[in-house]
Design a protein around this motif. Structure first.
Motif, mmCIF file in Angstrom:
data_model
loop_
_atom_site.group_PDB
_atom_site.id
_atom_site.type_symbol
_atom_site.label_atom_id
_atom_site.label_comp_id
_atom_site.label_asym_id
_atom_site.label_seq_id
_atom_site.Cartn_x
_atom_site.Cartn_y
_atom_site.Cartn_z
ATOM 1 N N ARG A 42 22.209 50.111 36.985
ATOM 2 C CA ARG A 42 22.543 51.102 38.012
ATOM 3 C C ARG A 42 21.325 51.906 38.469
ATOM 4 N NH1 ARG A 42 28.163 52.831 38.552
ATOM 5 N NH2 ARG A 42 29.435 51.148 37.742
ATOM 6 N N GLN A 43 20.155 51.390 38.158
ATOM 7 C CA GLN A 43 18.908 52.045 38.578
ATOM 8 C C GLN A 43 18.766 53.447 37.999
ATOM 9 O OE1 GLN A 43 16.525 50.331 40.320
ATOM 10 N NE2 GLN A 43 17.889 48.590 40.076
ATOM 11 N N TRP A 44 19.148 53.617 36.749
ATOM 12 C CA TRP A 44 18.893 54.847 36.013
ATOM 13 C C TRP A 44 17.786 54.551 35.013
ATOM 14 C CZ3 TRP A 44 21.748 59.688 35.471
ATOM 15 C CH2 TRP A 44 22.705 59.881 36.491
ATOM 16 N N ALA A 45 16.786 55.407 34.966
ATOM 17 C CA ALA A 45 15.662 55.204 34.059
ATOM 18 C C ALA A 45 15.966 55.779 32.684
ATOM 19 C CB ALA A 45 14.405 55.862 34.622
ATOM 20 N N VAL A 46 15.553 55.045 31.647
ATOM 21 C CA VAL A 46 15.612 55.578 30.290
ATOM 22 C C VAL A 46 14.340 56.409 30.096
ATOM 23 C CG1 VAL A 46 15.665 55.037 27.837
ATOM 24 C CG2 VAL A 46 16.960 53.617 29.460
ATOM 25 N N VAL A 47 14.478 57.728 30.182
ATOM 26 C CA VAL A 47 13.341 58.633 30.152
ATOM 27 C C VAL A 47 12.836 58.862 28.730
ATOM 28 C CG1 VAL A 47 12.549 60.962 30.729
ATOM 29 C CG2 VAL A 47 14.140 59.767 32.249
ATOM 30 N N ASP A 48 13.776 58.942 27.791
ATOM 31 C CA ASP A 48 13.368 59.250 26.420
ATOM 32 C C ASP A 48 14.430 58.774 25.439
ATOM 33 O OD1 ASP A 48 11.566 60.564 24.506
ATOM 34 O OD2 ASP A 48 13.219 61.970 24.211
ATOM 35 N N VAL A 49 13.968 58.309 24.301
ATOM 36 C CA VAL A 49 14.859 57.919 23.210
ATOM 37 C C VAL A 49 14.380 58.619 21.950
ATOM 38 C CG1 VAL A 49 15.775 56.045 21.806
ATOM 39 C CG2 VAL A 49 15.299 55.650 24.237
ATOM 40 N N THR A 50 15.244 59.442 21.365
ATOM 41 C CA THR A 50 14.891 60.182 20.152
ATOM 42 C C THR A 50 15.892 59.844 19.055
ATOM 43 O OG1 THR A 50 14.055 62.007 21.498
ATOM 44 C CG2 THR A 50 14.468 62.459 19.170
ATOM 45 N N ARG A 51 15.372 59.515 17.889
ATOM 46 C CA ARG A 51 16.237 59.213 16.748
ATOM 47 C C ARG A 51 16.106 60.323 15.709
ATOM 48 N NH1 ARG A 51 18.150 53.821 16.309
ATOM 49 N NH2 ARG A 51 17.459 52.514 18.054
ATOM 50 N N LYS A 52 17.275 60.829 15.295
ATOM 51 C CA LYS A 52 17.329 61.864 14.257
ATOM 52 C C LYS A 52 18.331 61.398 13.209
ATOM 53 C CE LYS A 52 16.418 65.557 17.603
ATOM 54 N NZ LYS A 52 16.950 66.789 18.249
ATOM 55 N N GLY A 53 17.813 60.769 12.147
ATOM 56 C CA GLY A 53 18.699 60.169 11.160
ATOM 57 C C GLY A 53 19.441 59.015 11.799
ATOM 58 N N SER A 54 20.761 59.036 11.723
ATOM 59 C CA SER A 54 21.562 57.982 12.349
ATOM 60 C C SER A 54 21.861 58.276 13.815
ATOM 61 C CB SER A 54 22.881 57.798 11.586
ATOM 62 O OG SER A 54 23.648 58.997 11.647
ATOM 63 N N ASP A 55 21.523 59.479 14.281
ATOM 64 C CA ASP A 55 21.795 59.856 15.665
ATOM 65 C C ASP A 55 20.718 59.333 16.608
ATOM 66 O OD1 ASP A 55 24.023 61.131 14.790
ATOM 67 O OD2 ASP A 55 23.279 63.173 15.113
ATOM 68 N N ILE A 56 21.164 58.905 17.785
ATOM 69 C CA ILE A 56 20.258 58.445 18.839
ATOM 70 C C ILE A 56 20.510 59.294 20.075
ATOM 71 C CG2 ILE A 56 19.506 56.494 20.238
ATOM 72 C CD1 ILE A 56 20.872 54.656 18.139
ATOM 73 N N HIS A 57 19.465 59.942 20.570
ATOM 74 C CA HIS A 57 19.570 60.742 21.793
ATOM 75 C C HIS A 57 18.890 59.952 22.912
ATOM 76 C CE1 HIS A 57 20.630 64.783 19.882
ATOM 77 N NE2 HIS A 57 20.529 63.929 18.875
#
Length: 199
Positions: A52-67
């Protein structure tokens, strides 16, 4: 730029994708932070964004969580073309079992339940649904998707269950949504509808 945060942690497939899609439609020019805790959901949401032409700007992992931070780049181009009423009317969902696939029966039942419940969240709705063989159990008393099917019927989806199959399983008196049909009508539907989806 407004940012929307949606928490999809612990949600079963395909709910993270469905919730993200709805957020994209509600904020076509904004940012969305998707909270996940499953790598498969992360891959699915990332593919949705790319399509859908949305950019993945950032991926942050905190333990099992993914932001996962998404930003609209050109949503108008990436948005799938809306289906016309004619296209919606041309879709038949043809179910010949109360489960999807072969292997573990319990998993197959869960997959079928997920498929039917997802129809409500992923328009356009089919024009008609036909249930044959053990699939007629989905439209009878005690079905895990009975409420969903009743809601689909209220939205205009025609629901038919094989009368011979209902008789075979002793379920004719337990039909709770839609109507009983026959093989002639089933064959006519299969020949008439331009698009047949068999889960």
């Amino acid at each position: 730029m407004a940012k929307c945060v949606i928490d999809c942690r612990g949600l079963p497939c395909p709910q993270p994708v469905v919730k993200t899609k709805k957020a994209m439609e509600a904020s076509p020019d904004g940012e969305i932070e998707v909270l996940l805790n499953d790598d498969i959901a992360f891959e699915n949401v990332s593919r949705l964004a790319a399509g859908r032409q949305w950019a993945v700007v950032d991926v942050t992992r905190k333990g099992s969580d993914i932001h996962l931070l998404l930003r609209a780049e050109n949503a108008a181009i990436g948005e799938p073309r809306p289906s016309s009423a004619a296209e919606q009317d041309a879709t038949l969902v043809y179910c010949v079992s109360d489960r999807i696939g072969s292997g573990d029966d319990k998993l197959g039942e869960l997959l079928m339940q997920s498929f039917i419940k997802s129809l409500l969240d992923m328009p356009p709705l089919p024009k008609r649904m036909i249930f044959l063989n053990s699939a007629v159990r989905l439209a009878t008393e005690g079905s895990a998707v009975l409420e969903t099917l009743q809601h689909l019927e209220k939205q205009g989806v025609e629901i038919f269950s094989c009368g011979t199959c209902l008789d075979f399983f002793g379920l004719k008196e337990q039909l709770r949504v839609g109507k009983a049909t026959n093989m002639f009508d089933v064959i006519t539907s299969l020949r008439t509808f331009e698009r047949v989806v068999q889960p």
